[in-house]
Design a protein around this motif. Structure first.
Motif: not given
Length: 222
Positions: A68-75
């Motif tokens: 789902l292509q998370f950025s590290n900050s959103s993850w």
């Protein structure tokens, strides 16, 4: 193998509303995956097919990870780090469970492929099992047979536990627009007829080095 699939900046700019963080300007509780802001596994599969070709362990080096292509900050903001340091190192079910929390926080707009996958703010909760081990655990070296016990002076010292780092307190700023829950730099810029990069550059001292992270209550100049 995916080639050249990089997400546009507007897809990467996501507001983060942190719950229970010491010193945060505004704290909003995360909604659980069982709330109205949920989607079935089949829906998340469709979103992942559009985002990453359905590869749940993908890491192309473009700053976005997992199916789902998370950025590290959103993850991290959606609690994914309790499963793995990055989304591509977590299981599919763990990624979906984290995605449902991000959906509750930001709505379908957090994914550029929401439309292609039929992702909406309301839907049946995904039936997932987050107890599995992700790629990070699967790649751990096999345990060797125990060797003869070493003499006390030769035994290695016990590793010290890693001390958690305190989250930085967001800068409030002095602009003419106050960030609301659900805002992104892209939404704010569009509403004022501007490019998100222009808004980011004008507010770098407030936003900081990561345009993914803006906080409710910050005042931006637009």
């Amino acid at each position: 193998m995916l080639k050249g699939k990089h997400r546009r900046p507007s897809k990467a700019v996501r507001v983060v509303t942190l719950a229970g963080v010491a010193g945060a300007a505004v704290a909003v509780p995360l909604m659980t995956a069982g709330s109205a802001n949920a989607a079935s596994v089949a829906t998340w599969d469709k979103v992942a097919q559009c985002e990453s070709g359905g590869n749940w362990s993908i890491n192309t080096g473009n700053g976005y990870y997992g199916g789902l292509q998370f950025s590290n900050s959103s993850w991290a903001a959606a609690g994914g780090t309790k499963y793995a340091p990055r989304a591509d190192l977590a299981t599919k079910d763990q990624q979906i469970a984290t995605a449902e929390k991000l959906l509750a926080m930001q709505g379908p707009g957090a994914w550029g492929c929401a439309g292609a996958g039929g992702l909406t703010a309301g839907g049946p909760s995904a039936q997932v099992n987050t107890g599995g081990s992700g790629q990070a655990q699967q790649q751990a070296p096999k345990q060797q047979a125990p060797k003869q016990q070493a003499a006390p002076q030769q035994q290695a010292a016990k590793p010290q536990p890693v001390q958690p780092q305190a989250d930085p307190k967001p800068v409030t700023g002095h602009g003419n627009y106050t960030v609301k829950s659900g805002d992104t730099l892209g939404k704010i810029a569009k509403a004022h007829g501007k490019n998100w990069k222009t808004v980011y550059e004008a507010n770098k001292s407030t936003v900081g080095g990561n345009p993914d992270l803006i906080f409710p209550g910050q005042k931006l100049s637009v």
